[in-house]
Design an enzyme around this catalytic site. Structure first.
Site, PDB file in Angstrom:
ATOM      1  N   GLU A  51     -26.937 -21.065  -8.608  1.00 54.07           N
ATOM      2  CA  GLU A  51     -26.927 -19.692  -8.078  1.00 54.07           C
ATOM      3  C   GLU A  51     -27.352 -19.648  -6.613  1.00 54.07           C
ATOM      4  O   GLU A  51     -26.912 -18.791  -5.842  1.00 54.07           O
ATOM      5  CB  GLU A  51     -27.823 -18.773  -8.902  1.00 54.07           C
ATOM      6  CG  GLU A  51     -27.305 -18.461 -10.299  1.00 54.07           C
ATOM      7  CD  GLU A  51     -27.723 -19.488 -11.339  1.00 54.07           C
ATOM      8  OE1 GLU A  51     -28.271 -20.554 -10.966  1.00 54.07           O
ATOM      9  OE2 GLU A  51     -27.506 -19.240 -12.541  1.00 54.07           O
ATOM     10  N   PHE A 113     -36.243 -13.183 -23.917  1.00 54.15           N
ATOM     11  CA  PHE A 113     -35.603 -14.389 -23.399  1.00 54.15           C
ATOM     12  C   PHE A 113     -34.937 -14.125 -22.041  1.00 54.15           C
ATOM     13  O   PHE A 113     -34.174 -13.174 -21.897  1.00 54.15           O
ATOM     14  CB  PHE A 113     -34.566 -14.884 -24.410  1.00 54.15           C
ATOM     15  CG  PHE A 113     -33.857 -16.137 -23.959  1.00 54.15           C
ATOM     16  CD1 PHE A 113     -34.553 -17.324 -23.742  1.00 54.15           C
ATOM     17  CD2 PHE A 113     -32.487 -16.123 -23.712  1.00 54.15           C
ATOM     18  CE1 PHE A 113     -33.901 -18.472 -23.315  1.00 54.15           C
ATOM     19  CE2 PHE A 113     -31.827 -17.272 -23.276  1.00 54.15           C
ATOM     20  CZ  PHE A 113     -32.540 -18.446 -23.075  1.00 54.15           C
ATOM     21  N   GLN A 114     -35.250 -14.970 -21.109  1.00 54.05           N
ATOM     22  CA  GLN A 114     -34.691 -14.898 -19.743  1.00 54.05           C
ATOM     23  C   GLN A 114     -34.942 -13.550 -19.084  1.00 54.05           C
ATOM     24  O   GLN A 114     -34.102 -13.033 -18.343  1.00 54.05           O
ATOM     25  CB  GLN A 114     -33.197 -15.256 -19.740  1.00 54.05           C
ATOM     26  CG  GLN A 114     -32.970 -16.703 -20.149  1.00 54.05           C
ATOM     27  CD  GLN A 114     -31.580 -17.219 -19.880  1.00 54.05           C
ATOM     28  OE1 GLN A 114     -30.616 -16.482 -19.962  1.00 54.05           O
ATOM     29  NE2 GLN A 114     -31.480 -18.493 -19.546  1.00 54.05           N
ATOM     30  N   LYS A 163     -28.272  -5.102 -19.694  1.00 51.58           N
ATOM     31  CA  LYS A 163     -27.072  -5.335 -20.498  1.00 51.58           C
ATOM     32  C   LYS A 163     -26.550  -4.070 -21.189  1.00 51.58           C
ATOM     33  O   LYS A 163     -25.340  -3.858 -21.277  1.00 51.58           O
ATOM     34  CB  LYS A 163     -27.370  -6.407 -21.541  1.00 51.58           C
ATOM     35  CG  LYS A 163     -26.147  -6.795 -22.339  1.00 51.58           C
ATOM     36  CD  LYS A 163     -26.289  -8.177 -22.876  1.00 51.58           C
ATOM     37  CE  LYS A 163     -25.006  -8.618 -23.542  1.00 51.58           C
ATOM     38  NZ  LYS A 163     -25.030 -10.045 -23.817  1.00 51.58           N
ATOM     39  N   MET A 466     -37.293 -33.746  11.402  1.00 56.41           N
ATOM     40  CA  MET A 466     -38.094 -32.745  12.113  1.00 56.41           C
ATOM     41  C   MET A 466     -39.573 -32.858  11.736  1.00 56.41           C
ATOM     42  O   MET A 466     -40.465 -32.660  12.569  1.00 56.41           O
ATOM     43  CB  MET A 466     -37.559 -31.340  11.817  1.00 56.41           C
ATOM     44  CG  MET A 466     -38.180 -30.258  12.666  1.00 56.41           C
ATOM     45  SD  MET A 466     -38.038 -30.621  14.429  1.00 56.41           S
ATOM     46  CE  MET A 466     -36.530 -29.749  14.825  1.00 56.41           C
TER      47      MET A 466
HETATM   48  C1  LIG Z   1     -36.455 -25.405   1.725  1.00 60.50           C
HETATM   49  C2  LIG Z   1     -37.220 -26.010   2.858  1.00 60.50           C
HETATM   50  N1  LIG Z   1     -38.245 -26.863   2.607  1.00 60.50           N
HETATM   51  C3  LIG Z   1     -38.921 -27.423   3.635  1.00 60.50           C
HETATM   52  C4  LIG Z   1     -38.604 -27.135   4.933  1.00 60.50           C
HETATM   53  C5  LIG Z   1     -39.385 -27.759   6.082  1.00 60.50           C
HETATM   54  N2  LIG Z   1     -38.522 -28.632   6.883  1.00 60.50           N
HETATM   55  C6  LIG Z   1     -37.945 -28.236   8.029  1.00 60.50           C
HETATM   56  S1  LIG Z   1     -36.982 -29.392   8.711  1.00 60.50           S
HETATM   57  C7  LIG Z   1     -37.328 -30.502   7.491  1.00 60.50           C
HETATM   58  C8  LIG Z   1     -36.708 -31.865   7.490  1.00 60.50           C
HETATM   59  C9  LIG Z   1     -35.232 -31.832   7.376  1.00 60.50           C
HETATM   60  O1  LIG Z   1     -34.762 -33.134   7.146  1.00 60.50           O
HETATM   61  P1  LIG Z   1     -33.213 -33.473   7.238  1.00 60.50           P
HETATM   62  O2  LIG Z   1     -32.432 -32.507   6.457  1.00 60.50           O
HETATM   63  O3  LIG Z   1     -33.026 -34.906   6.930  1.00 60.50           O
HETATM   64  O4  LIG Z   1     -32.899 -33.163   8.760  1.00 60.50           O
HETATM   65  P2  LIG Z   1     -33.337 -33.962  10.084  1.00 60.50           P
HETATM   66  O5  LIG Z   1     -34.523 -33.224  10.619  1.00 60.50           O
HETATM   67  O6  LIG Z   1     -33.672 -35.359   9.695  1.00 60.50           O
HETATM   68  O7  LIG Z   1     -32.156 -33.833  10.967  1.00 60.50           O
HETATM   69  C10 LIG Z   1     -38.209 -29.935   6.563  1.00 60.50           C
HETATM   70  C11 LIG Z   1     -38.758 -30.642   5.380  1.00 60.50           C
HETATM   71  C12 LIG Z   1     -37.555 -26.218   5.138  1.00 60.50           C
HETATM   72  N3  LIG Z   1     -37.198 -25.828   6.359  1.00 60.50           N
HETATM   73  N4  LIG Z   1     -36.877 -25.697   4.096  1.00 60.50           N
END
Ligand SMILES: Cc1ncc(C[n+]2csc(CCOP(=O)(O)OP(=O)(O)O)c2C)c(N)n1
Ligand SMILES: [Mg+2]
Length: 552
Positions: A51, A113-114, A163, A466
């Site tokens: 979803e 449920f749900q 529902k 990042m």
């Molecule tokens: C759902 C979610 N969880 C955690 C984060 C924190 N966060 C921001 S950038 C990042 C790393 C992203 O890694 P990747 O997709 O490999 O991209 P890269 O920075 O290596 O290009 C994280 C964990 C986020 N933005 N969204």
């Protein structure tokens, strides 16, 4: 003729011009799915893998087309799985309608449920939420949801339908597509003051955000930029407002903005801010943001005025009207000294991104850029790869960039890219990270089932780049949980999903893979191996200013 709630729902969606919805079935929406079955030829339902994917697909559909995106989920886990998508759309002001089924009203509150309190869960991450209490109000509630989603500052609206309401019957009388509320006209006395400020300034910047895209005001803001002889700086949400090869376009400013854009904001004497909310990632230290400048803040949402930045002149109301009024009345300006100063900012960073023998992020983005058309949709996930795309991709047309700005949702990309591809029929390229793709690669199954012209470019650095970058700069290289240490083979994974996969470790392999991918019209995954130590620069540290900018 009497119709059931389910029939009325589908008729109302069709009446509102909906042709595609993204969703996932479950117990409390099975009757709705039965109506979808009977109306297969009138409305297309796309079954996603999750979803959350459906919610991001509705969002990407909306960003690419300007239409209201629609998604559908069952009660309980179906509804909770939509929440991240709703929050993502809310943060970026994207018009969407989410439909959820719920348990029959007599069971609500009995821990059935749900059963979850979808209304309560969703209310803070939507523009508005409705729970339909009787079948007589169903059609008008759905219409109202569409009206709210697209009026004023757009946003996502949820309609929760128990529902028993889906099964109850009443008369249905079709109506036309609901119009959005007319946007309030800005006060022309304020616009005249803005004109005066523009006439007096010497170093103008037009600072452009997602509101410009939502208002379809790209053309007029380009004209205003030219007439004012200003430079255009964008928030990430505003990046497609102007053809990026326009000589007055400086690109994104802020934490990972281009040097010239951030520098120009700090040196300008007037900021004409249009449809921006001055988020912390864009402004850095608010007290030091554009500290030499007066600020004119144009926004449809008066709640944005004074929220983050106290502008010199706040002008609520229709952005298009305001920009047209100013652009028409203004005598063309010339600012040769400002032109010269900004040219020197541009030169300062020219050699920062020189190639060093590896496959580097900017080379990958440039190689895609070379093969893309102005209509190609570009979606991203969240992380370094997203910032590199924002910095280097040369956007030509509004609505061709789907990225999660305000919420920064990893796992957004696949859904958004699918939605954009379906809305436009155009080739779509998703730049994702190995971490982000891990959060939504299930939707590769959907891309294959829909045979979408989708190229998924993974900037595979083996790390949560990042996070690693922050640990490098602010945490003395304590690389805690940022090294993925995975052995996922994305080429085999593509194969397993019925897609095509390529790997590129150098430029020659990348070019070959991209040539093949652009010749195909089906989902392709390209696993691009890049070094883990590449960081995104420039960087203005959190709450910093131009004085703290790190260039490399
Ligand atoms: C759902 C979610 N969880 C955690 C984060 C924190 N966060 C921001 S950038 C990042 C790393 C992203 O890694 P990747 O997709 O490999 O991209 P890269 O920075 O290596 O290009 C994280 C964990 C986020 N933005 N969204
Ligand atoms: Mg990564």
């Amino acid at each position: 003729m009497e119709r059931s709630g389910c029939q009325i729902l589908i008729e109302t969606l069709i009446e509102q011009g909906v042709t595609t919805i993204f969703g996932y079935p479950g117990g409390q929406v099975l009757n709705i799915y039965d109506e979808l079955y009977k109306n297969k030829h009138r409305i297309n339902h796309v079954l996603t893998a999750h979803e959350q994917g459906a919610s991001h697909a509705a969002d990407g559909y909306s960003r690419a087309s300007g239409e209201v995106g629609v998604c559908l989920a069952t009660s309980g886990p179906g509804a909770t799985n939509l929440i991240t998508g709703l929050a993502t759309a809310k943060a970026d002001s994207i018009p969407m309608v989410a439909i959820t089924g719920n348990v029959p009203m007599e069971l609500i509150g009995s821990d059935s449920f749900q059963e979850v309190d979808t209304f309560g869960l969703s209310i803070t991450v939507t523009k508005h939420s409705f729970r339909v209490n009787n079948v007589e109000e169903l059609a008008d509630t759905v219409r109202e949801a569409f009206r709210l989603a697209k009026s004023g500052r757009p946003g996502p609206v949820l309609v929760d339908i128990p529902k028993n309401i889906q099964l109850d019957k009443t008369e249905y009388a079709p109506k036309g597509v609901v119009e959005k509320n007319p946007d309030p006209k800005p006060d022309t006395a304020l616009l005249d003051q803005a004109l005066e400020m523009i006439n007096e300034c010497k170093r103008p910047i037009i600072y452009c955000g997602g509101g410009v895209i939502n208002a379809n005001a790209s053309e007029i803001i380009t004209k205003l930029t030219e007439k004012t002889d200003a430079f255009m700086v964008c928030s990430m949400m505003g990046l497609t407002a102007m053809d990026n090869s326009h000589p007055k376009y400086l690109g994104m400013s802020g934490m990972h903005g281009r040097f010239a854009a951030t520098k120009a904001i700090s040196e300008c004497d007037l900021v004409i801010a249009a449809g921006v909310r001055f988020t912390d990632r864009a402004t850095g230290n608010r007290k030091k943001f554009a500290s030499n400048a007066k600020i004119i803040h144009l926004d449809i949402d008066s709640a944005e005025h004074g929220k983050n930045i106290d502008a010199t002149l706040q002008i609520p109301g229709d952005l298009n009207f305001a920009l047209c009024y100013i652009a028409t009345k203004l005598e063309p300006q010339k600012h040769p000294e400002w032109e010269e100063a900004v040219a020197s900012y541009k030169n300062k960073t020219k050699d920062v991104y020189a190639p060093n023998g590896y496959l580097l992020p900017w080379q990958i983005i440039a190689a895609v850029n070379q093969r893309a058309t102005p209509e190609t949709n570009i979606a991203t996930d969240v992380g370094q790869h997203q910032m590199w795309v924002a910095q280097y991709y040369n956007f030509k047309k509004p609505r061709t960039f789907q990225t999660s700005g305000g919420l920064g949702t990893m796992g957004y990309g696949m859904g958004a890219a699918m939605g954009a591809a379906m809305a436009t029929g155009n080739r779509t390229v998703l730049f994702t990270g190995d971490g982000s793709f891990g959060m939504n690669l299930n939707e590769l199954a959907t891309a294959v089932s829909q045979n979408l012209p989708l190229i998924i470019v993974i900037l595979n650095n083996g790390v949560l780049g990042m996070i690693r970058q922050w640990q490098n700069i602010f945490f003395e290289n304590h690389f805690m949980s940022s090294d993925l240490e995975r052995k996922t083979d994305f080429v085999k994974l593509a194969d397993a999903f019925g897609a095509t996969g390529f790997r590129a470790a150098n430029l020659a392999q990348l070019n070959e893979a991209l040539d093949k991918a652009f010749a195909l019209n089906c989902p392709v995954v390209i696993d691009c191996l890049i070094p883990d130590e590449e960081s995104v620069f420039p960087m203005v540290p959190p709450n910093g200013s131009m004085d703290n900018i790190i260039l490399k």
